[in-house]
Design an enzyme around this catalytic site. Structure first.
Site, PDB file in Angstrom:
ATOM      1  N   GLY A 149       1.198  -1.105   0.045  1.00 30.11           N
ATOM      2  CA  GLY A 149      -0.094  -0.278   0.485  1.00 30.11           C
ATOM      3  C   GLY A 149       0.776   1.348  -0.419  1.00 30.11           C
ATOM      4  O   GLY A 149       2.200   0.901  -0.370  1.00 30.11           O
ATOM      5  N   ASP A 164      -8.540  -0.726   1.151  1.00 31.72           N
ATOM      6  CA  ASP A 164      -8.842   0.216   1.071  1.00 31.72           C
ATOM      7  C   ASP A 164      -9.281   1.455  -0.161  1.00 31.72           C
ATOM      8  O   ASP A 164     -10.080   2.669  -0.152  1.00 31.72           O
ATOM      9  CB  ASP A 164      -8.094   1.524   2.138  1.00 31.72           C
ATOM     10  N   ARG A 197     -35.381  -2.473  13.774  1.00 29.28           N
ATOM     11  CA  ARG A 197     -34.122  -1.995  15.200  1.00 29.28           C
ATOM     12  C   ARG A 197     -33.203  -0.830  13.821  1.00 29.28           C
ATOM     13  O   ARG A 197     -33.879  -1.107  12.646  1.00 29.28           O
ATOM     14  CB  ARG A 197     -33.417  -3.163  15.353  1.00 29.28           C
ATOM     15  N   ARG A 257     -10.638  -7.998   5.610  1.00 28.15           N
ATOM     16  CA  ARG A 257      -9.570  -8.610   4.802  1.00 28.15           C
ATOM     17  C   ARG A 257      -8.956  -9.979   4.966  1.00 28.15           C
ATOM     18  O   ARG A 257      -7.956 -10.523   3.852  1.00 28.15           O
ATOM     19  CB  ARG A 257      -8.217  -7.895   5.916  1.00 28.15           C
TER      20      ARG A 257
HETATM   21  O1  F6P Z   1      -5.085  -0.625   5.411  1.00 29.94           O
HETATM   22  C1  F6P Z   1      -5.957  -2.072   5.785  1.00 29.94           C
HETATM   23  C2  F6P Z   1      -6.699  -2.103   7.102  1.00 29.94           C
HETATM   24  O2  F6P Z   1      -7.565  -3.525   7.048  1.00 29.94           O
HETATM   25  C3  F6P Z   1      -7.341  -0.868   6.821  1.00 29.94           C
HETATM   26  O3  F6P Z   1      -9.116  -0.627   6.303  1.00 29.94           O
HETATM   27  C4  F6P Z   1      -7.269  -0.598   9.153  1.00 29.94           C
HETATM   28  O4  F6P Z   1      -7.747   0.181   9.290  1.00 29.94           O
HETATM   29  C5  F6P Z   1      -6.297  -1.463   9.509  1.00 29.94           C
HETATM   30  O5  F6P Z   1      -5.605  -2.127   7.994  1.00 29.94           O
HETATM   31  C6  F6P Z   1      -6.112  -2.183  10.389  1.00 29.94           C
HETATM   32  O6  F6P Z   1      -4.841  -3.372  10.494  1.00 29.94           O
HETATM   33  P1  F6P Z   1      -4.017  -3.587  10.775  1.00 29.94           P
HETATM   34  O7  F6P Z   1      -4.091  -5.370  10.654  1.00 29.94           O
HETATM   35  O8  F6P Z   1      -2.987  -3.707  12.119  1.00 29.94           O
HETATM   36  O9  F6P Z   1      -5.174  -3.836  12.352  1.00 29.94           O
END
Ligand code: F6P
Length: 352
Positions: free
Chosen positions: A108, A133, A168, A280
């Site tokens: 990234g 993101d 809700r 993710r």
């Molecule tokens: O940049 C990818 C991301 O998943 C973001 O959306 C999120 O804020 C961050 O990484 C979370 O990071 P970590 O896996 O270190 O908690």
């Protein structure tokens, strides 16, 4: 030709697809030797790598995560943290020892910034943009984003059926860091009534008014909120500070903040769900797989042509590349005049 490959920063679906595409392409087209660097830039610091032959990257096209491992804190120019030591020369020595002619960095904005600093030290580098993101500059789509949007959309559909049963207000918090792309696209796809983005500070009273109007019609309210969204004149919600990280703020929890704010203003029950790392994980969507294969093969082509110091990108539907310096360390947020915002408003979605 000997080429190193590493995956840096947070993982995302499609990393293995790129590793496979870069490796197979370089082996088939250039008879190159490909070396996988383990755990991102940490592997350059701790001298950990392994050869990637054809068979080593077979069968991983649809596998989530990264077979090489990754690390989101290992910056050889500040190891660990902003006041950390500059061990970049030791990393360069390891690269020389491995005999690498080039390095492909899949990462990234943070990884592109590190890649750009290495290229200033004379290392031939090609970058490949990854992130759920979708916030890399000069690039319309990073792989991983489509998969995350699909996961959030699915979750919204599930929250809709349970939320409707009880009448809700259901709040779903997405990832996305300081950009609202995931919340915006998934919110639209999942038919959210309210979409709250970091780019548009929200008015709690306006959101409550939407909920009350829907309550009166016995309808649930579905709210999709990005993790960095904040109320007017309010602050973003920080889950944790990690001192030795180049990006020390870990976001998360704004859905609970909003739940408390709203519960005082509406009659129906308000519930919050923070989706987190589910976004993710897992297999990349077909779109992300195809994009990852295109990015990987394009990166391999740049290496063969000797076009370095560049990041592969997709812009206006065209595959190409751009200088690393133009993207390094910068974020792409949702612009106020983005057509998707106009579409959302047109169909009555409250944007806060
Ligand atoms: O940049 C990818 C991301 O998943 C973001 O959306 C999120 O804020 C961050 O990484 C979370 O990071 P970590 O896996 O270190 O908690």
């Amino acid at each position: 030709m000997k080429v190193g490959v590493l995956t840096g920063g947070g993982d995302c679906p499609g990393l293995n697809t790129v590793i496979r595409a870069v490796t197979k392409s370089l082996i088939a087209q250039a008879r190159a030797e490909v070396i996988g660097i383990e755990q991102g830039f940490l592997g350059l610091i701790e001298r950990r790598s392994r050869p990637l032959q054809w068979d080593a990257v077979s069968g991983i096209n649809a596998r989530g995560g990264t077979i090489l491992g990754t690390h989101n804190r290992a910056d050889p120019f500040a190891y660990f943290g902003a006041n950390g030591a500059d061990v970049s020369q030791a990393a360069m020595a390891y690269i020389a020892e491995l005999g690498l002619d080039a390095l492909v960095v899949i990462g990234g904005d943070g990884s592109m910034a590190i890649a750009e600093r290495f290229s200033r030290l004379g290392l031939p580098v090609v970058g490949v943009p990854k992130t759920i993101d979708n916030d890399l500059h000069h690039n319309d789509r990073s792989f991983g984003f489509d998969t995350a949007v699909a996961t959030v959309t699915d979750a919204l559909g599930r929250l809709e059926t349970t939320g409707q049963s009880h009448g809700r207000v259901m709040i779903l918090e997405t990832m996305g860091r300081y950009s609202g792309w995931i919340a915006l696209e998934a919110g639209l796809a999942g038919a959210a009534d309210v979409i709250l983005l970091p780019e548009l500070p929200y008015d709690v009273q306006a959101v409550a008014a939407v909920c009350r109007a829907r309550e009166a019609r016995r309808r649930l309210t579905l709210i999709c909120i990005a993790e960095a969204a904040a109320p007017l004149a309010g602050a973003i919600t920080v889950a944790e500070r990690i001192a030795d990280s180049p990006d020390p703020l870990r976001l998360g929890g704004v859905a609970h903040v909003l739940r408390h704010q709203l519960q005082r203003l509406v009659t129906s029950e308000v519930r919050a769900t923070v989706l987190g790392h589910v976004q993710r994980g897992g297999a990349p969507t077909p779109f992300d797989r195809v994009l990852a294969i295109q990015f990987g093969t394009h990166a391999a082509m740049l290496v063969q042509r000797g076009e370095f110091d560049r990041m592969v990108r997709l812009q206006a539907g065209v595959l190409g590349s751009i200088e690393l310096a133009a993207v390094a360390g910068r974020n792409r947020t949702v612009p106020a005049d983005h057509p998707l915002l106009a579409s959302a408003r047109q169909i009555g979605v409250c944007l806060g």
